[in-house]
Design an enzyme around this catalytic site. Structure first.
Site, PDB file in Angstrom:
ATOM      1  N   GLY A  54       0.886  -1.172   0.000  1.00  0.00           N
ATOM      2  CA  GLY A  54       0.000   0.000   0.000  1.00  0.00           C
ATOM      3  C   GLY A  54       0.917   1.212   0.000  1.00  0.00           C
ATOM      4  O   GLY A  54       1.857   1.281   0.806  1.00  0.00           O
ATOM      5  N   ALA A  57       1.124   2.971   3.381  1.00  0.00           N
ATOM      6  CA  ALA A  57       1.794   2.121   4.369  1.00  0.00           C
ATOM      7  C   ALA A  57       3.297   2.090   4.118  1.00  0.00           C
ATOM      8  O   ALA A  57       4.108   2.222   5.048  1.00  0.00           O
ATOM      9  CB  ALA A  57       1.229   0.707   4.293  1.00  0.00           C
ATOM     10  N   GLY A 234      17.289   8.931 -11.331  1.00  0.00           N
ATOM     11  CA  GLY A 234      17.309   9.809 -10.160  1.00  0.00           C
ATOM     12  C   GLY A 234      16.055  10.645 -10.016  1.00  0.00           C
ATOM     13  O   GLY A 234      14.941  10.125 -10.051  1.00  0.00           O
ATOM     14  N   GLY A 260       9.440   3.972  -5.286  1.00  0.00           N
ATOM     15  CA  GLY A 260       8.925   5.349  -5.238  1.00  0.00           C
ATOM     16  C   GLY A 260       8.446   5.701  -3.840  1.00  0.00           C
ATOM     17  O   GLY A 260       8.626   6.835  -3.368  1.00  0.00           O
ATOM     18  N   ASP A 261       7.850   4.728  -3.155  1.00  0.00           N
ATOM     19  CA  ASP A 261       7.356   4.987  -1.793  1.00  0.00           C
ATOM     20  C   ASP A 261       8.514   5.174  -0.823  1.00  0.00           C
ATOM     21  O   ASP A 261       8.418   5.976   0.122  1.00  0.00           O
ATOM     22  CB  ASP A 261       6.461   3.829  -1.325  1.00  0.00           C
ATOM     23  CG  ASP A 261       5.274   3.645  -2.247  1.00  0.00           C
ATOM     24  OD1 ASP A 261       4.784   4.668  -2.777  1.00  0.00           O
ATOM     25  OD2 ASP A 261       4.856   2.493  -2.451  1.00  0.00           O
ATOM     26  N   SER A 291      16.463  -0.052  -2.271  1.00  0.00           N
ATOM     27  CA  SER A 291      15.276  -0.910  -2.167  1.00  0.00           C
ATOM     28  C   SER A 291      15.078  -1.774  -3.414  1.00  0.00           C
ATOM     29  O   SER A 291      14.547  -2.874  -3.319  1.00  0.00           O
ATOM     30  CB  SER A 291      14.017  -0.075  -1.886  1.00  0.00           C
ATOM     31  OG  SER A 291      13.523   0.477  -3.082  1.00  0.00           O
ATOM     32  N   GLY A 296      10.509  -7.826  -2.893  1.00  0.00           N
ATOM     33  CA  GLY A 296       9.438  -7.469  -1.962  1.00  0.00           C
ATOM     34  C   GLY A 296       9.261  -5.964  -1.896  1.00  0.00           C
ATOM     35  O   GLY A 296      10.051  -5.191  -2.449  1.00  0.00           O
ATOM     36  N   SER A 300      11.962  -4.882   1.294  1.00  0.00           N
ATOM     37  CA  SER A 300      13.211  -4.434   0.642  1.00  0.00           C
ATOM     38  C   SER A 300      13.748  -3.147   1.291  1.00  0.00           C
ATOM     39  O   SER A 300      14.767  -2.616   0.861  1.00  0.00           O
ATOM     40  CB  SER A 300      12.967  -4.169  -0.848  1.00  0.00           C
ATOM     41  OG  SER A 300      12.148  -3.016  -1.031  1.00  0.00           O
TER      42      SER A 300
END
Ligand code: RIB
Length: 302
Positions: A54, A57, A234, A260-261, A291, A296, A300
């Site tokens: 999510g 999250a 980047g 990105g999260d 990451s 995962g 990650s």
């Protein structure tokens, strides 16, 4: 520093500043495969992994892992995923006092990752669509002294709108990650301090090709700061009349899900620590690049 003075003035925070993330919680069901099946085709994949995801999250967990004082406002169903999701937040230093609960299923996300690490994601929002704006605003009042609010597009935009308007009215710095991409109203952007799309999202929200000329053109149309993330290339900080590119280290990508999260969660944390936007972007690129070298989503992050 290429930002307008008035935007810089918002970066002075108190000690122990609080980050609040409003957004989605999903259970990610990731299939790793050499090739993505064509229409009507069945293929054998290589492996399967279930984990916590999510966009909201992930961003909260990344900030939590970095040591932020982070509060999650999200909505879960009354299924088997509820308790494990709450436990996962707590294990990652994310406060869960303001998690909302409804009947029905929590969000899930079936994901395909191919041999180059690229992903394709379908989100089934479930409880994420039931999040209540008024409860969220009461939560923010109760949490108090929030420095940074972070949001994305995996909950209804009406909820984001109300919560971001409240944040703006209370001098909270806001970060909006328009993912998955959707067109944004000008009056919503009035409540955003930092808009951070990736290239694809930029293309959809601006109706322009992602290049420097268009980043500058779009920046003139919006009332907030703009960073565009560029994956392995980047990120770019877009000023009023010039762009500042930040490169990413070369890494072997095995799974880009959640990169990105991790950028957004790190950027939020670094901003809450009163670091300069340039410093925040450099740290965020570092974490996002790390990451993608592990499988995962949250698994990650480190
Ligand atoms: O950005 C990656 C995330 O998108 C996944 O965790 C998935 O749940 C979807 O929200």
């Amino acid at each position: 520093m290429i930002l307008a003075k008035n935007s810089v003035e918002r970066y002075t925070f108190n000690m122990n500043s609080k980050i609040c993330v409003i957004g989605s919680s999903n259970i990610d069901q990731i299939a790793y495969t050499q090739n993505i099946p064509s229409d009507g085709e069945t293929l054998f994949g290589d492996s399967f992994q279930m984990g916590f995801g999510g966009k909201g999250a992930n961003q909260a967990v990344m900030a939590g892992l970095l040591g932020a004082d982070v509060y999650m406002i999200t909505c879960l169903g009354d299924d088997v995923y509820k308790e494990m999701t709450i436990t996962n937040y707590q294990a990652n230093n994310v406060n869960t006092d303001h998690v909302q609960l409804v009947r029905g299923s929590s969000g899930v996300a079936p994901i395909w990752v191919d041999s180059t690490g690229q992903n394709r994601i379908i989100v089934i929002p479930g409880a994420n669509n039931e999040i209540d704006a008024q409860k969220a605003i009461s939560s923010m009042t109760e949490i108090g002294n929030i420095s940074v609010l972070v949001g994305q597009c995996e909950i209804p935009m009406e909820v984001n709108h109300q919560v971001f308007e409240f944040a703006k009215g209370n001098s909270i710095t806001t970060i909006f990650n328009p993912a998955p991409a959707r067109k944004l109203e000008k009056d919503f952007l009035e409540h955003v301090t930092w808009l951070i799309p990736n290239e694809n999202e930029f293309e959809l929200i601006s109706s322009m090709e992602p290049n420097d000329e268009n980043f500058l053109r779009f920046k003139k149309e919006i009332p907030c700061n703009l960073i565009v993330t560029l994956g392995e290339k980047g990120a770019v900080l877009v000023g009023d009349d010039k762009t500042h590119h930040f490169s990413a280290p070369t890494v072997d990508a095995v799974d880009t899900t959640g990169a990105g999260d991790s950028f957004i969660g790190t950027f939020a944390y670094e901003l809450s620590e009163s670091n300069s936007p340039e410093e925040c972007i450099k740290k965020a690129i570092q974490k996002a690049s790390q990451s993608v070298t592990k499988k995962g989503t949250q698994s990650s992050y480190s």
